[in-house]
Design a protein around this motif. Structure first.
Motif, PDB file in Angstrom:
ATOM      1  N   ALA A   1      21.333 -45.556  60.715  1.00 58.74           N
ATOM      2  CA  ALA A   1      22.446 -45.932  60.732  1.00 58.74           C
ATOM      3  C   ALA A   1      23.379 -45.981  60.430  1.00 58.74           C
ATOM      4  O   ALA A   1      24.649 -45.558  60.701  1.00 58.74           O
ATOM      5  CB  ALA A   1      22.846 -47.585  61.128  1.00 58.74           C
ATOM      6  N   ARG A   2      23.588 -46.146  59.040  1.00 59.40           N
ATOM      7  CA  ARG A   2      23.607 -45.675  58.180  1.00 59.40           C
ATOM      8  C   ARG A   2      24.290 -44.465  58.079  1.00 59.40           C
ATOM      9  O   ARG A   2      25.630 -43.028  58.069  1.00 59.40           O
ATOM     10  CB  ARG A   2      23.910 -45.836  56.622  1.00 59.40           C
ATOM     11  CG  ARG A   2      23.995 -47.176  56.320  1.00 59.40           C
ATOM     12  CD  ARG A   2      23.202 -47.393  54.755  1.00 59.40           C
ATOM     13  NE  ARG A   2      23.636 -48.808  54.488  1.00 59.40           N
ATOM     14  CZ  ARG A   2      24.285 -49.504  54.067  1.00 59.40           C
ATOM     15  NH1 ARG A   2      26.040 -48.576  54.108  1.00 59.40           N
ATOM     16  NH2 ARG A   2      24.647 -51.064  54.416  1.00 59.40           N
ATOM     17  N   ALA A   3      23.261 -43.120  58.377  1.00 56.87           N
ATOM     18  CA  ALA A   3      23.526 -41.756  58.947  1.00 56.87           C
ATOM     19  C   ALA A   3      24.368 -41.133  59.787  1.00 56.87           C
ATOM     20  O   ALA A   3      25.042 -40.544  59.278  1.00 56.87           O
ATOM     21  CB  ALA A   3      21.679 -40.746  58.599  1.00 56.87           C
ATOM     22  N   ALA A   4      24.344 -41.965  60.767  1.00 57.00           N
ATOM     23  CA  ALA A   4      25.360 -41.844  61.845  1.00 57.00           C
ATOM     24  C   ALA A   4      26.365 -41.913  61.597  1.00 57.00           C
ATOM     25  O   ALA A   4      27.229 -42.354  62.862  1.00 57.00           O
ATOM     26  CB  ALA A   4      24.668 -42.501  62.879  1.00 57.00           C
TER      27      ALA A   4
ATOM     28  N   ALA B   1      23.270 -43.344  69.303  1.00 57.13           N
ATOM     29  CA  ALA B   1      22.421 -42.349  70.399  1.00 57.13           C
ATOM     30  C   ALA B   1      21.986 -41.699  69.146  1.00 57.13           C
ATOM     31  O   ALA B   1      20.802 -40.911  69.510  1.00 57.13           O
ATOM     32  CB  ALA B   1      23.303 -41.261  71.281  1.00 57.13           C
ATOM     33  N   ILE B   2      22.679 -40.747  67.937  1.00 53.06           N
ATOM     34  CA  ILE B   2      22.661 -40.197  66.992  1.00 53.06           C
ATOM     35  C   ILE B   2      21.762 -40.782  65.808  1.00 53.06           C
ATOM     36  O   ILE B   2      20.391 -40.288  65.812  1.00 53.06           O
ATOM     37  CB  ILE B   2      23.850 -39.921  66.835  1.00 53.06           C
ATOM     38  CG1 ILE B   2      24.998 -39.298  66.887  1.00 53.06           C
ATOM     39  CG2 ILE B   2      23.338 -39.149  64.895  1.00 53.06           C
ATOM     40  CD1 ILE B   2      25.848 -38.138  66.915  1.00 53.06           C
ATOM     41  N   ALA B   3      21.922 -41.871  65.832  1.00 55.38           N
ATOM     42  CA  ALA B   3      21.002 -42.887  65.116  1.00 55.38           C
ATOM     43  C   ALA B   3      19.670 -42.742  65.813  1.00 55.38           C
ATOM     44  O   ALA B   3      18.753 -42.599  65.241  1.00 55.38           O
ATOM     45  CB  ALA B   3      21.487 -44.029  64.089  1.00 55.38           C
TER      46      ALA B   3
ATOM     47  N   VAL C   1      34.136 -38.032  63.585  1.00 57.82           N
ATOM     48  CA  VAL C   1      33.750 -39.803  63.538  1.00 57.82           C
ATOM     49  C   VAL C   1      32.016 -39.069  64.197  1.00 57.82           C
ATOM     50  O   VAL C   1      31.114 -38.895  62.921  1.00 57.82           O
ATOM     51  CB  VAL C   1      34.238 -40.490  63.493  1.00 57.82           C
ATOM     52  CG1 VAL C   1      33.018 -41.674  62.599  1.00 57.82           C
ATOM     53  CG2 VAL C   1      35.102 -41.423  63.024  1.00 57.82           C
ATOM     54  N   VAL C   2      32.042 -38.784  64.524  1.00 54.24           N
ATOM     55  CA  VAL C   2      31.227 -38.488  65.338  1.00 54.24           C
ATOM     56  C   VAL C   2      30.404 -37.248  64.918  1.00 54.24           C
ATOM     57  O   VAL C   2      28.823 -36.538  64.722  1.00 54.24           O
ATOM     58  CB  VAL C   2      31.035 -38.131  67.156  1.00 54.24           C
ATOM     59  CG1 VAL C   2      29.589 -37.813  67.588  1.00 54.24           C
ATOM     60  CG2 VAL C   2      31.246 -39.951  67.412  1.00 54.24           C
TER      61      VAL C   2
ATOM     62  N   LEU D   1      26.917 -35.945  63.373  1.00 51.90           N
ATOM     63  CA  LEU D   1      25.997 -34.798  63.638  1.00 51.90           C
ATOM     64  C   LEU D   1      25.705 -33.460  62.730  1.00 51.90           C
ATOM     65  O   LEU D   1      24.975 -33.356  62.904  1.00 51.90           O
ATOM     66  CB  LEU D   1      27.211 -34.110  65.296  1.00 51.90           C
ATOM     67  CG  LEU D   1      26.813 -34.853  66.532  1.00 51.90           C
ATOM     68  CD1 LEU D   1      28.217 -34.342  67.466  1.00 51.90           C
ATOM     69  CD2 LEU D   1      25.967 -35.264  67.392  1.00 51.90           C
ATOM     70  N   ASP D   2      26.764 -33.438  61.776  1.00 53.00           N
ATOM     71  CA  ASP D   2      26.360 -32.957  60.939  1.00 53.00           C
ATOM     72  C   ASP D   2      25.176 -33.040  59.989  1.00 53.00           C
ATOM     73  O   ASP D   2      24.254 -32.512  59.391  1.00 53.00           O
ATOM     74  CB  ASP D   2      27.720 -32.236  59.560  1.00 53.00           C
ATOM     75  CG  ASP D   2      28.837 -32.042  60.953  1.00 53.00           C
ATOM     76  OD1 ASP D   2      28.431 -30.633  61.788  1.00 53.00           O
ATOM     77  OD2 ASP D   2      29.925 -32.058  60.163  1.00 53.00           O
ATOM     78  N   THR D   3      25.163 -34.594  59.567  1.00 54.05           N
ATOM     79  CA  THR D   3      24.143 -35.086  58.846  1.00 54.05           C
ATOM     80  C   THR D   3      22.702 -34.832  59.438  1.00 54.05           C
ATOM     81  O   THR D   3      21.710 -34.733  59.275  1.00 54.05           O
ATOM     82  CB  THR D   3      24.063 -36.914  58.592  1.00 54.05           C
ATOM     83  OG1 THR D   3      25.195 -36.955  57.843  1.00 54.05           O
ATOM     84  CG2 THR D   3      23.675 -37.574  58.040  1.00 54.05           C
TER      85      THR D   3
END
Length: 635
Positions: free
Chosen positions: A499-502, A535-537, A563-564, A568-570
């Protein structure tokens, strides 16, 4: 190229799907339902459902036979009670004889009742287990069907097969074995008892039975046709409910003030359902009335014939014989009615079984080869994606229409960030469908990690790919449960790390229930950006070597997009990343950009190279710059 295959790149849009539902799917489903009763070898396949329960069925057969054998004895004891206990040759009733006979009859009744309870438990257990196994088998088979099956079939129709059709045969599965065996043996036992009492009266009692059997067959055929139409109507009602009462459906109907039309649509189908249910009930009612009248009239006829035979002296018939015979005949009424009803139900349920087996007979268009391989890990090609002269047309595309992709070739190296851009409907999203083999290429080959996807185990292939789409799907569950869908064994620390990464942990932490917050149906309690970051997390928890981003930010406002995009880059760092993009500002840093137009790759290169070329990409970029002054080119 058909726009129904492109929300920016070739996939079926929700609007297009709903339009097809309203226009063509109902007619198509009606045609399929009409063919359902033609499933071959239906009866052997129904019998095969009970094969795993041979031991329980054998015990049921024994119980039925014992109970049937016991049922023959009371009428014979009744005859003795009259002729030896109440009216013996001496003329004085014999209480000891009566007491012994009554005691024996009571013992038989108690034993039969206990055997009946045991038999009911066995048959109920077997029937419900068979029904449950059938439901799971159907659900499992549907899970193996290709994506195209679900894009052309209403969700409500599929739900109806699982719920209404399987539920509709529940009583047949639960009661058939005991009813058929029990009633058949009871009828045969009663017939034997009647023969032992008097053969002439037996002929009188059974003379019209063939007429009843013929009538029952005709009624059963009518009920089977009505049952098929009834289940078809239930399918439509389920589909209307699923469409109209989902969050998306309610928002749509309220936005266009179409609630009266939705109510009218449901009311019309409900009226059809009422009419069919009444027809199904009444189609057998007159038959059973006729059977009941016939069987109830037999005692009076027996009295008349017995009087005639006794008057002529052609038969030795005692009062005990008449009482015992009419008692047997009366006991014949319920098992015979039950047997006829079960046979009628079997004929009726054949339409339901046929609809279930029709779905079970569907062969997935995409399946693993017997010698399929797992995705290779660790070699130089791991994480690479290659299209080699790929041509693809959607299965339901209009005849003569050009393919969605036509002779497309490209290669994406491991760890590379590749983007696909182009006009709406150009075929971009189709590329993302072919990589995980959600659809099968019509021509050419799609390679993943150096292997043709047709040579790979699909589960292994999809496990190596993470997908973040424009339309994020979240279950009506907690945030933690939605995240663990990617990794059920994930710890709380892993959830928080993902979640932090997202870029979503802070938002989750601000909720009173934090990770136990229920997101609502399809995540409607969250904003678009929050859903997308969850969804990214979820994808980060899966940790796949290849990441597909299908219009992941196109539905967001500028602030949410930023923000998204950071999330996504991460997420894409250190992975092969394939971005299907409408907003070109999100892919200007891509290692390679493929420009898709009319099913062809017309250009490819970096952002700077494509701008310098002054072709399709430069034109698209210039239009977006003009429309959105805040989007600045990145050097």
């Amino acid at each position: 190229m058909s726009s129904m295959h492109g929300s920016g790149g070739g996939g079926p849009t929700p609007q297009g799907q709903r339009a097809r539902v309203m226009r063509g799917d109902v007619a198509g489903q009606r045609a399929r339902n009409a063919e359902a009763p033609r499933v071959p070898d239906l009866f052997p396949r129904i019998v095969a459902l009970f094969a795993p329960h041979r031991l329980a069925l054998s015990a049921t057969v024994v119980l039925v036979l014992v109970a049937a054998a016991l049922s023959v004895i009371p009428p014979l004891l009744t005859q003795r009670a009259f002729d030896e206990g109440l009216f013996p040759p001496g003329g004085t009733p014999s209480l000891p004889v009566l007491a012994a006979l009554v005691g024996l009859m009571m013992a038989i009744y108690v034993t039969s009742a206990l055997l009946g309870v045991w038999q009911t438990w066995l048959t109920s257990t077997v029937g419900n287990k068979v029904m449950g196994a059938l439901r799971v088998r159907l659900f499992t088979h549907l899970q193996s069907m290709e994506l195209n099956f679900f894009t052309k079939t209403k969700t409500g129709v599929i739900q109806s097969r699982l719920q209404n059709d399987v539920g509709g045969v529940a009583s047949v599965l639960t009661n058939t074995v005991s009813s058929v065996l029990g009633n058949t043996v009871t009828v045969l036992a009663a017939f034997v008892a009647m023969l032992l009492l008097n053969w002439q009266l037996t002929i009188v009692a059974l003379v019209l039975m063939p007429v009843l059997v013929i009538a029952q067959r005709r009624v059963g055929q009518v009920r089977a046709r009505i049952a098929a139409k009834t289940q078809e109507s239930l399918s439509d009602m389920t589909a209307i409910t699923q469409e109209s009462l989902s969050v998306s459906g309610i928002l749509l109907s309220k936005s266009f003030t179409q609630q009266p039309n939705e109510i009218a649509r449901y009311e019309k189908e409900n009226g059809t359902q009422i009419r069919l249910q009444v027809s199904q009930t009444m189609s057998g009612q007159w038959f059973f009335v006729m059977v009941s009248i016939f069987l109830s009239s037999i005692p009076a006829i027996v009295y008349l014939v017995a009087g005639y035979l006794m008057g002529n002296g052609t038969a030795d018939i005692t009062p005990g014989t008449i009482v015992a015979f009419t008692t047997v005949q009366a006991r014949l009424l319920f098992p015979l009615m039950g047997l006829l009803r079960v046979v009628l139900d079997l004929q009726t349920s054949s339409a339901l079984f046929a609809r279930i087996f029709e779905y079970l007979d569907f062969v997935p268009a995409i399946a693993d080869k017997p010698d399929a391989l797992t995705v290779p890990v660790g070699d130089a090609a791991a994480g690479s994606v290659q299209f080699d002269r790929v041509t693809f047309a959607y299965p339901d595309a209009a005849a003569g229409s050009p393919p969605t992709l036509d002779d497309v070739s490209f290669r994406i190296e491991p760890g590379q960030f590749a983007a696909f851009v182009g006009p709406s409907g150009a075929g971009k999203t189709t590329v993302s469908y072919l990589i995980p083999r959600f659809y099968e290429a019509t021509g050419g080959s799609v390679r993943f990690s150096g292997k043709d996807v047709r040579d790979l185990v699909q589960e292994s292939l999809v496990s190596s790919i993470g997908i973040v789409s424009q339309e994020t799907y979240l279950f009506h569950a907690t945030i933690a449960e939605n995240l663990r869908y990617a990794k059920p064994e994930a710890t709380d620390a892993e959830l928080e790390s993902a979640a932090r990464a997202a870029n979503i942990h802070a938002t989750i932490a601000s909720f009173p229930a934090r990770y136990d917050t229920v997101v609502g149906e399809r995540g409607y309690r969250l904003s678009g950006g929050e859903k997308q970051r969850i969804a990214i997390a979820r994808v980060l928890l899966k940790d796949p070597p290849v990441l597909i981003l299908d219009e992941a930010t196109s539905a967001l406002d500028s602030l949410s997009e930023q923000v998204v995009q950071q999330a996504l880059d991460t997420a894409s760092h250190g992975r092969t990343t394939i971005a299907i993009a409408h907003r070109l500002s999100t892919v200007v840093n891509a290692d390679v950009i493929f420009v898709v137009d009319g099913g062809h790759i017309v250009e490819h290169g970096t952002h700077a190279e494509l701008l310098a070329r002054g072709g399709v990409y430069a034109s698209l970029y210039a239009r977006q710059i003009t429309a959105s002054p805040q989007v600045l080119p990145v050097d």
